[in-house]
Design an enzyme around this catalytic site. Sequence first.
Site, short mmCIF file in Angstrom:
data_model
loop_
_atom_site.label_atom_id
_atom_site.label_comp_id
_atom_site.label_asym_id
_atom_site.label_seq_id
_atom_site.Cartn_x
_atom_site.Cartn_y
_atom_site.Cartn_z
N ASP A 64 0.87 -1.17 0.00
CA ASP A 64 0.00 0.00 0.00
C ASP A 64 0.91 1.23 0.00
O ASP A 64 1.61 1.48 0.99
CB ASP A 64 -0.89 -0.02 1.24
CG ASP A 64 -1.82 1.19 1.33
OD1 ASP A 64 -1.71 2.11 0.49
OD2 ASP A 64 -2.64 1.23 2.27
N SER A 144 -1.39 12.73 -15.93
CA SER A 144 -2.68 12.81 -16.61
C SER A 144 -2.77 14.14 -17.33
O SER A 144 -2.08 15.11 -16.94
CB SER A 144 -3.82 12.69 -15.60
OG SER A 144 -5.07 13.03 -16.18
N TYR A 164 -8.35 14.91 -7.62
CA TYR A 164 -7.49 14.24 -8.60
C TYR A 164 -6.65 15.22 -9.44
O TYR A 164 -5.42 15.05 -9.53
CB TYR A 164 -8.34 13.34 -9.50
CG TYR A 164 -7.56 12.42 -10.39
CD1 TYR A 164 -6.95 11.27 -9.89
CD2 TYR A 164 -7.44 12.68 -11.76
CE1 TYR A 164 -6.24 10.42 -10.72
CE2 TYR A 164 -6.73 11.82 -12.59
CZ TYR A 164 -6.14 10.69 -12.06
OH TYR A 164 -5.43 9.86 -12.88
N LYS A 168 -2.50 15.58 -9.60
CA LYS A 168 -1.75 15.40 -10.85
C LYS A 168 -0.98 16.66 -11.22
O LYS A 168 0.10 16.57 -11.83
CB LYS A 168 -2.70 14.97 -11.97
CG LYS A 168 -3.25 13.55 -11.78
CD LYS A 168 -2.14 12.52 -11.63
CE LYS A 168 -2.65 11.10 -11.50
NZ LYS A 168 -1.57 10.11 -11.36
#
Length: 247
Positions: A64, A144, A164, A168
């Site tokens: 993890d 991304s 998110y 990124k």
Amino acid sequence: MNRWQNRVAVVTGASSGIGAEIARKLISAGVVVVALARRLERLEQLHQEVSEDRRSQLHIRQCDVTNVESVNEAFDAVQRELGGVDILINNAGKLSGGQLLTMPLDTVQQVLQTNVMGVVHCTQRAFESMKERHSDGHVVLINSIVGHYIFNPLPGSQQELNMYPATKHAVTALTELFRQEMREFKTQVKVTSISPGLVDTELVPLAYKRLPMLQAEDVANAIMYVLDTPPHVQVHELTIKPMGEPF
């Protein structure tokens, strides 16, 4: 890829999607792969899918990336059993639905820990191994297009990307920070950010599934390309979009 023969690559988030695909391609190219992910059963499935003559090149380990102890145990095992890391593919990522204004803070924190701090910790451990052994290694960060700009949601729908894009954008900054630090440490370690558009993986929200998408193999092929560049060439940023993407 000849210079990577029998060298060691660590791939995070290797249980599905881009991570599983790049693990397969690296193994086919003669690289020893350590596949890390939380879902051990998926890693075991990946191990079975590899051809028997190549199976010894794949090492699987539950890890993890948000857990410091888990990451340290994984990289300690790589150092002890395989001698160190030459390639790191920082692929583990998390996207949770909801809006930043209303979603639980622990969910926001989980995305941040996975997408940013996980990258930092894994890169620290890999770089330590590369530097100690004078390895001309390569660190790849799966970024991304939303790490460069944030597109509006589909008409009539709420913004679902929340934390998110912020994480990124951090990956974009980390790529340049790592490059500068690696240079000043007088190493030959490369760093590359790969920024795909929509990719047909488990991470994509259902609302976007009807749009043009890349396949995991397309992104894996891009990673193989940057790894195959000669030692004096560093691909700093590679953006890949599906044809017809509306953003």
